[in-house]
Design a protein around this motif. Structure first.
Motif, PDB file in Angstrom:
ATOM      1  N   SER A 257      -7.433   5.806   5.019  1.00 26.04           N
ATOM      2  CA  SER A 257      -6.339   5.853   4.054  1.00 26.04           C
ATOM      3  C   SER A 257      -5.164   6.615   4.642  1.00 26.04           C
ATOM      4  O   SER A 257      -4.473   6.090   5.515  1.00 26.04           O
ATOM      5  N   GLU A 258      -4.938   7.850   4.215  1.00 26.30           N
ATOM      6  CA  GLU A 258      -3.721   8.573   4.566  1.00 26.30           C
ATOM      7  C   GLU A 258      -3.572   8.736   6.084  1.00 26.30           C
ATOM      8  O   GLU A 258      -4.552   8.894   6.803  1.00 26.30           O
TER       9      GLU A 258
ATOM     10  N   MET B 178      -4.834  -1.180   0.766  1.00 21.65           N
ATOM     11  CA  MET B 178      -6.198  -1.308   0.262  1.00 21.65           C
ATOM     12  C   MET B 178      -6.542  -2.775   0.036  1.00 21.65           C
ATOM     13  O   MET B 178      -5.667  -3.616  -0.167  1.00 21.65           O
TER      14      MET B 178
ATOM     15  N   ALA C 124      -9.919  -0.934   4.407  1.00 24.99           N
ATOM     16  CA  ALA C 124      -8.463  -0.796   4.285  1.00 24.99           C
ATOM     17  C   ALA C 124      -7.801  -0.889   5.653  1.00 24.99           C
ATOM     18  O   ALA C 124      -8.418  -0.639   6.687  1.00 24.99           O
TER      19      ALA C 124
ATOM     20  N   LEU D 212     -11.076   1.301  -0.595  1.00 25.79           N
ATOM     21  CA  LEU D 212     -10.689   1.737   0.745  1.00 25.79           C
ATOM     22  C   LEU D 212     -11.604   1.170   1.818  1.00 25.79           C
ATOM     23  O   LEU D 212     -11.286   1.262   2.999  1.00 25.79           O
TER      24      LEU D 212
ATOM     25  N   HIS E 133     -13.444   4.141   5.685  1.00 29.95           N
ATOM     26  CA  HIS E 133     -12.695   4.237   4.438  1.00 29.95           C
ATOM     27  C   HIS E 133     -11.338   4.836   4.773  1.00 29.95           C
ATOM     28  O   HIS E 133     -10.981   5.907   4.304  1.00 29.95           O
TER      29      HIS E 133
ATOM     30  N   ARG F 291      -7.061   9.472   7.868  1.00 33.89           N
ATOM     31  CA  ARG F 291      -8.084  10.010   6.964  1.00 33.89           C
ATOM     32  C   ARG F 291      -9.269   9.061   6.875  1.00 33.89           C
ATOM     33  O   ARG F 291      -9.129   7.856   6.673  1.00 33.89           O
ATOM     34  N   ASN F 292     -10.451   9.626   7.012  1.00 36.46           N
ATOM     35  CA  ASN F 292     -11.713   8.904   6.997  1.00 36.46           C
ATOM     36  C   ASN F 292     -12.790   9.983   6.844  1.00 36.46           C
ATOM     37  O   ASN F 292     -12.511  11.155   7.110  1.00 36.46           O
TER      38      ASN F 292
ATOM     39  N   GLY G   9       0.818  -1.192   0.000  1.00 37.60           N
ATOM     40  CA  GLY G   9       0.000   0.000   0.000  1.00 37.60           C
ATOM     41  C   GLY G   9       0.855   1.246   0.000  1.00 37.60           C
ATOM     42  O   GLY G   9       2.071   1.193   0.203  1.00 37.60           O
TER      43      GLY G   9
ATOM     44  N   TYR H 175      -0.866   2.663   4.364  1.00 31.19           N
ATOM     45  CA  TYR H 175      -2.145   1.953   4.387  1.00 31.19           C
ATOM     46  C   TYR H 175      -2.193   0.943   3.253  1.00 31.19           C
ATOM     47  O   TYR H 175      -1.519   1.096   2.225  1.00 31.19           O
TER      48      TYR H 175
END
Length: 206
Positions: free
Chosen positions: A66-67, A22, A37, A34, A64, A83-84, A1, A20
């Protein structure tokens, strides 16, 4: 990821690198999502010669993720902002070996984001506000990430058109204790179909 800038070194010299992963969705050709994830850190205690992969959180229903932006708190805690749709936070008090389950900060519509630790232990997280009114906002935690002043964000800019091109924030604390945050904004110009992107910044106190 994907890995992201924002690796941190804890007070005991432990190095943490966030990324992260996926999930693959359906049969080949592979498609990734995501939803579900996983958030990980790579942990090194030998100056980056070797790494251990640690799960921070993943497969949380309805997320969801991610970052990730990591902060090394002066007390030795590692804090991860994730991040969400509603930003999540997790932390580790044992050098990144184990992490709390990611929990909501109450901060919405402030992505992408970047977090830093200030000299007094306050954590500041600045991010893009892409809905109307477009701009940049920052939120703070005064208890090492456990709670956030989500309902009273610091409004750095709220004078730009809403756009997915708002973003790219980064912050640094200056010698006089103030904070400089830079970011990417947009403006509409006559004769252009696409908005014009430019870099700006704000200096402020917390």
């Amino acid at each position: 990821g994907p890995c992201f800038p924002g690796s941190v070194v804890l007070p005991d010299d432990t190095l943490l690198v966030p990324f992260y992963a996926m999930r693959r969705n359906g049969p080949p050709p592979p498609r990734f999502t995501l939803m579900g994830a996983e958030i990980h850190v790579l942990r090194s205690t030998d100056g980056g010669c070797s790494f251990q992969q640690i799960l921070v959180g993943g497969a949380e229903e309805g997320t969801h993720m991610s970052e990730v932006s990591l902060v090394a708190h002066p007390a030795g805690r590692g804090v991860a902002l994730i991040r969400n749709p509603e930003m999540l936070c997790a932390w580790s008090d044992d050098g990144g070996l184990t992490w709390t389950r990611p929990r909501s900060t109450g901060i919405r519509d402030t992505i992408p984001m970047d977090a830093i630790g200030l000299a007094d232990g306050t954590i500041l997280c600045a991010g893009a506000h892409r809905p109307e009114p477009g701009g940049i906002r920052a939120s703070i935690s005064r208890d090492a990430g456990e709670s956030w002043e989500a309902t009273t964000p610091i409004i750095l800019r709220d004078d730009v058109p809403p756009s997915d091109f708002i973003g790219g924030p980064g912050s640094v604390q200056l010698d006089d204790g103030s904070v400089f945050t830079f970011y990417n904004l947009v403006r509409q110009e006559a004769g252009r179909k696409q908005p014009h992107c430019y870099i700006a910044g704000s200096v402020y106190t917390v």
